[in-house]
Design a protein around this motif. Structure first.
Motif, PDB file in Angstrom:
ATOM      1  N   ALA A 182      -0.369   5.366  -0.152  1.00  0.00           N
ATOM      2  CA  ALA A 182      -1.528   6.247  -0.318  1.00  0.00           C
ATOM      3  C   ALA A 182      -2.732   5.373  -0.683  1.00  0.00           C
ATOM      4  O   ALA A 182      -3.002   4.403  -0.002  1.00  0.00           O
ATOM      5  CB  ALA A 182      -1.239   7.330  -1.349  1.00  0.00           C
ATOM      6  N   SER A 183      -3.435   5.676  -1.779  1.00  0.00           N
ATOM      7  CA  SER A 183      -4.597   4.869  -2.174  1.00  0.00           C
ATOM      8  C   SER A 183      -4.234   3.771  -3.175  1.00  0.00           C
ATOM      9  O   SER A 183      -5.116   3.111  -3.728  1.00  0.00           O
ATOM     10  CB  SER A 183      -5.681   5.766  -2.790  1.00  0.00           C
ATOM     11  OG  SER A 183      -6.195   6.653  -1.819  1.00  0.00           O
ATOM     12  N   TRP A 223      -5.869   1.776  -7.899  1.00  0.00           N
ATOM     13  CA  TRP A 223      -5.843   3.108  -7.279  1.00  0.00           C
ATOM     14  C   TRP A 223      -7.264   3.366  -6.801  1.00  0.00           C
ATOM     15  O   TRP A 223      -8.175   3.514  -7.617  1.00  0.00           O
ATOM     16  CB  TRP A 223      -5.390   4.196  -8.239  1.00  0.00           C
ATOM     17  CG  TRP A 223      -5.491   5.550  -7.591  1.00  0.00           C
ATOM     18  CD1 TRP A 223      -6.507   6.454  -7.712  1.00  0.00           C
ATOM     19  CD2 TRP A 223      -4.565   6.114  -6.646  1.00  0.00           C
ATOM     20  NE1 TRP A 223      -6.269   7.550  -6.915  1.00  0.00           N
ATOM     21  CE2 TRP A 223      -5.082   7.367  -6.254  1.00  0.00           C
ATOM     22  CE3 TRP A 223      -3.362   5.685  -6.106  1.00  0.00           C
ATOM     23  CZ2 TRP A 223      -4.428   8.200  -5.343  1.00  0.00           C
ATOM     24  CZ3 TRP A 223      -2.703   6.513  -5.201  1.00  0.00           C
ATOM     25  CH2 TRP A 223      -3.238   7.746  -4.824  1.00  0.00           C
ATOM     26  N   GLY A 224      -7.460   3.360  -5.490  1.00  0.00           N
ATOM     27  CA  GLY A 224      -8.810   3.437  -4.955  1.00  0.00           C
ATOM     28  C   GLY A 224      -9.596   2.234  -5.420  1.00  0.00           C
ATOM     29  O   GLY A 224      -9.162   1.091  -5.252  1.00  0.00           O
ATOM     30  N   ARG A 234      -2.904   0.154  -4.116  1.00  0.00           N
ATOM     31  CA  ARG A 234      -2.767  -1.182  -3.545  1.00  0.00           C
ATOM     32  C   ARG A 234      -2.241  -2.119  -4.627  1.00  0.00           C
ATOM     33  O   ARG A 234      -2.718  -2.088  -5.758  1.00  0.00           O
ATOM     34  CB  ARG A 234      -4.110  -1.704  -3.025  1.00  0.00           C
ATOM     35  CG  ARG A 234      -4.600  -1.011  -1.766  1.00  0.00           C
ATOM     36  CD  ARG A 234      -6.038  -1.388  -1.471  1.00  0.00           C
ATOM     37  NE  ARG A 234      -6.914  -0.890  -2.533  1.00  0.00           N
ATOM     38  CZ  ARG A 234      -7.986  -1.555  -2.981  1.00  0.00           C
ATOM     39  NH1 ARG A 234      -8.299  -2.720  -2.485  1.00  0.00           N
ATOM     40  NH2 ARG A 234      -8.740  -1.029  -3.938  1.00  0.00           N
ATOM     41  N   ARG A 247       0.837  -1.200   0.000  1.00  0.00           N
ATOM     42  CA  ARG A 247       0.000   0.000   0.000  1.00  0.00           C
ATOM     43  C   ARG A 247       0.874   1.253   0.000  1.00  0.00           C
ATOM     44  O   ARG A 247       1.867   1.319   0.718  1.00  0.00           O
ATOM     45  CB  ARG A 247      -0.929   0.020   1.213  1.00  0.00           C
ATOM     46  CG  ARG A 247      -1.906  -1.149   1.254  1.00  0.00           C
ATOM     47  CD  ARG A 247      -2.730  -1.148   2.548  1.00  0.00           C
ATOM     48  NE  ARG A 247      -3.581  -2.316   2.625  1.00  0.00           N
ATOM     49  CZ  ARG A 247      -4.831  -2.381   2.164  1.00  0.00           C
ATOM     50  NH1 ARG A 247      -5.360  -1.317   1.605  1.00  0.00           N
ATOM     51  NH2 ARG A 247      -5.540  -3.485   2.265  1.00  0.00           N
ATOM     52  N   ARG A 289       5.031   9.399  -1.845  1.00  0.00           N
ATOM     53  CA  ARG A 289       3.653   9.830  -1.630  1.00  0.00           C
ATOM     54  C   ARG A 289       3.491  11.302  -1.991  1.00  0.00           C
ATOM     55  O   ARG A 289       4.435  12.083  -1.816  1.00  0.00           O
ATOM     56  CB  ARG A 289       3.260   9.623  -0.151  1.00  0.00           C
ATOM     57  CG  ARG A 289       3.229   8.158   0.242  1.00  0.00           C
ATOM     58  CD  ARG A 289       3.060   7.988   1.735  1.00  0.00           C
ATOM     59  NE  ARG A 289       3.246   6.591   2.096  1.00  0.00           N
ATOM     60  CZ  ARG A 289       2.240   5.751   2.347  1.00  0.00           C
ATOM     61  NH1 ARG A 289       0.999   6.187   2.314  1.00  0.00           N
ATOM     62  NH2 ARG A 289       2.492   4.494   2.645  1.00  0.00           N
ATOM     63  N   ALA A 291      -4.833   8.993  -9.973  1.00  0.00           N
ATOM     64  CA  ALA A 291      -3.728   9.111  -9.014  1.00  0.00           C
ATOM     65  C   ALA A 291      -2.900  10.367  -9.287  1.00  0.00           C
ATOM     66  O   ALA A 291      -2.774  10.798 -10.438  1.00  0.00           O
ATOM     67  CB  ALA A 291      -2.825   7.886  -9.090  1.00  0.00           C
TER      68      ALA A 291
END
Length: 249
Positions: A156-157, A169-170, A159, A154, A248, A232
């Protein structure tokens, strides 16, 4: 199952000598020739102890130790170095190393120090509380089917699931080629560290691949475009004349 030790040293003779000595003592040994490879292995696999040379190319042993400690990895670390001055030892210990062995060293002393480190690790290890285990289990339920919670990277958003070779991303899944995925995984595993072109090529394309900065820049461009399309911000930073880093926003 034998205790597993990671040995990282760019000096092949030292690396192989330590590997042989540990195997004769019944340890399982995995070796690395530089700090990038050591960091990837340490994050991907489980070891009872790490033996890291300080003066390695790309990422030195002190930086590897510092990154692992920042990740929360408490695996015992023994640093090896020809620089045995007090400031050098203090720097390594401040980075989170557990012990420091100057070169040249005697194998029996190396073995004794490793045994001591592993004994201390067993004595100080505390089982996770039931609340922590429940928390980890709940977090695992949120991870997409087909990946284990411990495998998901991970930032930020972002994964990344190395087990299923998928990335998001999200809620948006990124459609990546094999090379794009390998490149993104490498950068995120080494988040915050600047990886030079040679280190990236060796890790993604293999040790025999020739370094082509323009080809690498092309793949970085593809990755940036796909991340941007998913919403992103700029996660991949260029360090001119050196390489790239994942940071980040």
């Amino acid at each position: 199952m034998p205790e597993r030790v990671l040995v990282a040293d760019d000096d092949r003779a030292v690396r192989e000598a330590v590997e042989r000595a540990l195997e004769l003592e019944g340890y399982g040994v995995v070796t690395a020739g530089d700090g990038v490879e050591a960091l990837v292995l340490a994050r991907r696999e489980s070891f009872s102890a790490l033996v890291l040379d300080v003066m390695m190319p790309h990422i030195d042993g002190v930086a590897v130790c510092r990154v692992l400690r920042a990740d929360g990895d408490r695996t015992p670390v023994l640093l090896l170095t020809a620089r045995a001055g007090i400031p050098d030892r203090a720097n390594g210990l401040d980075a989170g190393a557990d012990d420091y062995l100057p070169k040249p060293f005697e194998v029996p002393e190396l073995l004794a120090r490793l045994r001591a480190l592993m004994r201390r690790a067993v004595l100080t290890a505390a089982p996770a509380s039931s609340a922590e285990r429940n928390k980890e289990g709940a977090a695992g339920d949120e991870v997409e089917e087909g990946s284990r919670s411990g495998d998901v990277l991970r930032m930020a958003s972002l994964r990344i699931s190395p087990g299923t070779r998928r990335a998001w991303w999200g809620a948006a899944e990124l459609r990546l080629t094999r090379t794009e995925f390998d490149l993104l995984e490498l950068l995120v595993r080494d988040e915050g560290l600047v990886l030079d072109h040679a280190a990236i090529y060796r890790s993604v394309w293999g040790p025999d691949a020739g370094v082509d900065a323009k080809n690498l820049a092309g793949y970085i461009g593809y990755l940036r475009r796909k991340l941007t399309d998913a919403g992103a911000p700029d996660l991949i930073r260029t360090v001119r004349g050196v390489g790239y880093a994942a940071r980040r926003p």
